[in-house]
Design a protein around this motif. Structure first.
Motif, PDB file in Angstrom:
ATOM      1  N   GLU A 196       0.907  -1.055  -0.063  1.00  0.00           N
ATOM      2  CA  GLU A 196       0.146  -0.090   0.064  1.00  0.00           C
ATOM      3  C   GLU A 196       0.785   1.217  -0.068  1.00  0.00           C
ATOM      4  O   GLU A 196       0.659   2.064  -0.599  1.00  0.00           O
ATOM      5  N   THR A 197       1.951   1.248   0.921  1.00  0.00           N
ATOM      6  CA  THR A 197       2.856   2.487   0.814  1.00  0.00           C
ATOM      7  C   THR A 197       3.467   2.405  -0.499  1.00  0.00           C
ATOM      8  O   THR A 197       3.558   3.779  -1.113  1.00  0.00           O
ATOM      9  N   ILE A 198       4.206   1.576  -0.969  1.00  0.00           N
ATOM     10  CA  ILE A 198       4.500   1.496  -2.385  1.00  0.00           C
ATOM     11  C   ILE A 198       3.700   2.158  -3.250  1.00  0.00           C
ATOM     12  O   ILE A 198       4.061   2.849  -4.144  1.00  0.00           O
ATOM     13  N   THR A 199       2.544   1.773  -3.436  1.00  0.00           N
ATOM     14  CA  THR A 199       1.483   2.155  -4.307  1.00  0.00           C
ATOM     15  C   THR A 199       1.207   3.619  -4.249  1.00  0.00           C
ATOM     16  O   THR A 199       1.101   4.578  -5.128  1.00  0.00           O
ATOM     17  N   ASP A 200       1.008   3.976  -2.859  1.00  0.00           N
ATOM     18  CA  ASP A 200       0.753   5.258  -2.699  1.00  0.00           C
ATOM     19  C   ASP A 200       1.938   6.159  -3.042  1.00  0.00           C
ATOM     20  O   ASP A 200       1.702   7.303  -3.698  1.00  0.00           O
ATOM     21  N   ASP A 201       3.095   5.746  -2.822  1.00  0.00           N
ATOM     22  CA  ASP A 201       4.280   6.555  -3.051  1.00  0.00           C
ATOM     23  C   ASP A 201       4.516   6.524  -4.618  1.00  0.00           C
ATOM     24  O   ASP A 201       4.853   7.930  -5.386  1.00  0.00           O
ATOM     25  N   PHE A 202       4.257   5.609  -5.395  1.00  0.00           N
ATOM     26  CA  PHE A 202       4.396   5.546  -6.845  1.00  0.00           C
ATOM     27  C   PHE A 202       3.213   6.706  -7.403  1.00  0.00           C
ATOM     28  O   PHE A 202       3.594   7.017  -8.659  1.00  0.00           O
TER      29      PHE A 202
ATOM     30  N   LYS B  87      10.634   7.196 -10.717  1.00  0.00           N
ATOM     31  CA  LYS B  87      10.277   5.978 -10.085  1.00  0.00           C
ATOM     32  C   LYS B  87      11.572   4.805 -10.222  1.00  0.00           C
ATOM     33  O   LYS B  87      11.318   4.011  -9.445  1.00  0.00           O
ATOM     34  N   TYR B  88      12.318   5.092 -11.155  1.00  0.00           N
ATOM     35  CA  TYR B  88      13.657   4.247 -11.018  1.00  0.00           C
ATOM     36  C   TYR B  88      14.259   4.218  -9.874  1.00  0.00           C
ATOM     37  O   TYR B  88      14.684   3.328  -9.276  1.00  0.00           O
ATOM     38  N   ARG B  89      14.550   5.630  -9.279  1.00  0.00           N
ATOM     39  CA  ARG B  89      15.516   5.784  -8.289  1.00  0.00           C
ATOM     40  C   ARG B  89      14.607   5.152  -7.087  1.00  0.00           C
ATOM     41  O   ARG B  89      15.101   4.642  -6.024  1.00  0.00           O
ATOM     42  N   TYR B  90      13.270   5.370  -7.096  1.00  0.00           N
ATOM     43  CA  TYR B  90      12.232   4.815  -5.757  1.00  0.00           C
ATOM     44  C   TYR B  90      12.473   3.244  -5.698  1.00  0.00           C
ATOM     45  O   TYR B  90      12.561   2.675  -4.783  1.00  0.00           O
TER      46      TYR B  90
ATOM     47  N   ILE C 196      18.548  -2.390  -9.424  1.00  0.00           N
ATOM     48  CA  ILE C 196      17.086  -2.129  -9.980  1.00  0.00           C
ATOM     49  C   ILE C 196      16.373  -3.475  -9.918  1.00  0.00           C
ATOM     50  O   ILE C 196      15.124  -3.360  -9.382  1.00  0.00           O
ATOM     51  N   VAL C 197      17.021  -4.645  -9.957  1.00  0.00           N
ATOM     52  CA  VAL C 197      16.278  -5.800  -9.815  1.00  0.00           C
ATOM     53  C   VAL C 197      15.778  -5.944  -8.375  1.00  0.00           C
ATOM     54  O   VAL C 197      14.842  -6.568  -8.072  1.00  0.00           O
ATOM     55  N   ARG C 198      16.906  -5.972  -7.484  1.00  0.00           N
ATOM     56  CA  ARG C 198      16.594  -5.926  -6.082  1.00  0.00           C
ATOM     57  C   ARG C 198      15.347  -5.140  -5.643  1.00  0.00           C
ATOM     58  O   ARG C 198      14.384  -5.843  -4.786  1.00  0.00           O
ATOM     59  N   GLY C 199      15.047  -3.939  -6.178  1.00  0.00           N
ATOM     60  CA  GLY C 199      14.047  -3.185  -5.937  1.00  0.00           C
ATOM     61  C   GLY C 199      12.680  -3.868  -6.418  1.00  0.00           C
ATOM     62  O   GLY C 199      11.691  -3.855  -5.775  1.00  0.00           O
ATOM     63  N   LEU C 200      12.834  -4.660  -7.633  1.00  0.00           N
ATOM     64  CA  LEU C 200      11.578  -5.135  -8.203  1.00  0.00           C
ATOM     65  C   LEU C 200      11.352  -6.457  -7.282  1.00  0.00           C
ATOM     66  O   LEU C 200      10.234  -6.869  -7.034  1.00  0.00           O
ATOM     67  N   VAL C 201      12.541  -7.064  -6.883  1.00  0.00           N
ATOM     68  CA  VAL C 201      12.069  -8.415  -5.920  1.00  0.00           C
ATOM     69  C   VAL C 201      11.609  -7.817  -4.655  1.00  0.00           C
ATOM     70  O   VAL C 201      10.617  -8.389  -4.350  1.00  0.00           O
ATOM     71  N   ALA C 202      11.920  -6.624  -4.417  1.00  0.00           N
ATOM     72  CA  ALA C 202      11.292  -6.160  -2.889  1.00  0.00           C
ATOM     73  C   ALA C 202       9.860  -6.113  -3.194  1.00  0.00           C
ATOM     74  O   ALA C 202       9.287  -6.155  -2.287  1.00  0.00           O
ATOM     75  N   ILE C 203       9.384  -5.357  -4.406  1.00  0.00           N
ATOM     76  CA  ILE C 203       8.116  -4.829  -4.672  1.00  0.00           C
ATOM     77  C   ILE C 203       7.328  -6.275  -4.706  1.00  0.00           C
ATOM     78  O   ILE C 203       6.252  -6.458  -4.045  1.00  0.00           O
TER      79      ILE C 203
ATOM     80  N   LEU D 276       2.315  -4.119 -11.867  1.00  0.00           N
ATOM     81  CA  LEU D 276       3.322  -3.143 -12.675  1.00  0.00           C
ATOM     82  C   LEU D 276       2.617  -2.069 -13.666  1.00  0.00           C
ATOM     83  O   LEU D 276       3.046  -0.924 -13.612  1.00  0.00           O
ATOM     84  N   LYS D 277       1.641  -2.476 -14.105  1.00  0.00           N
ATOM     85  CA  LYS D 277       0.555  -1.300 -14.866  1.00  0.00           C
ATOM     86  C   LYS D 277       0.115  -0.286 -13.929  1.00  0.00           C
ATOM     87  O   LYS D 277       0.500   0.934 -14.497  1.00  0.00           O
ATOM     88  N   SER D 278      -0.158  -0.762 -12.763  1.00  0.00           N
ATOM     89  CA  SER D 278      -0.750   0.358 -11.889  1.00  0.00           C
ATOM     90  C   SER D 278       0.389   1.127 -11.345  1.00  0.00           C
ATOM     91  O   SER D 278       0.198   2.363 -11.042  1.00  0.00           O
TER      92      SER D 278
END
Length: 141
Positions: free
Chosen positions: A6-12, A21-24, A77-84, A106-108
Motif C-alpha cells: 500500500e505504501t509503495i503504491t501510494d508513493d508511486f 520511479k527508477y530511483r524509488y 534495480i532488480v533488487r527493488g523489483l524483488v522487494a516490490i 506493474l501497470k498500476s
C-alpha cells in the motif's frame, strides 16, 4: 524495513517521471533485508533472470498455507523489483498468490512500459517461481 504494498503504491502515485520511479525502485531494494549467503544457493536461484536473483520460501500449515518469501539480487534495480514482489506476495495465503496479477500491479505502478525486455522476462520468471512455490505448498498440505 520493507514498505508495505500500500505504501509503495501510494508513493508511486506521486511520481510522474520515469527517473524518479527508477530511483524509488532502487530505494525500495535497499530496504529489502539482506539474504544470508547460505540461502544464495543454486536451488534458490531464479532461472530466466539476466541478473542473479535468489528466492527462498517458507510455508505455514494447513490446506491454504501462508507463504513467506525472502529474496535478493546482485543488481540494484532488480533488487527493488524483488522487494516490490515480496511486499505484494509474501505473507499471503497460497491461493491468493496463485491468483495474483503481477502484470496489473506493474501497470498500476507505471513500470510495465519502462522495464527492459530482459528485466520484464526476469520479473515474470520470479513471479512464476513464487506462484509455483505457493502451488507446491498447497499440494504438500
Amino acid at each position: 524495513m520493507l514498505p508495505s504494498l500500500e505504501t509503495i503504491t501510494d508513493d508511486f502515485a506521486f511520481l510522474d517521471d520515469w527517473e524518479d520511479k527508477y530511483r524509488y525502485v532502487i530505494e525500495i531494494g535497499k530496504s529489502l533485508p539482506d539474504m544470508p549467503e547460505s540461502e544464495k544457493t543454486a536451488a534458490n536461484k531464479v532461472n530466466g533472470c539476466v541478473s542473479q536473483v535468489w528466492l527462498a520460501t517458507s510455508t505455514g500449515d494447513g490446506n491454504d498455507p501462508v507463504v513467506t518469501f525472502r529474496g535478493d539480487s546482485d543488481a540494484h534495480i532488480v533488487r527493488g523489483l524483488v522487494a516490490i514482489m515480496i511486499a505484494a506476495l509474501s505473507g499471503r495465503k497460497a491461493s491468493e498468490i496463485g491468483s495474483f496479477d503481477a502484470a496489473e500491479l506493474l501497470k498500476s505502478l507505471g513500470l510495465e512500459d519502462n522495464l527492459t525486455p530482459q528485466r520484464s522476462n526476469g520479473l515474470r520468471a520470479m513471479v512464476a517461481r513464487m506462484k509455483e512455490e505457493a502451488h507446491a505448498a498447497t499440494n504438500a498440505a
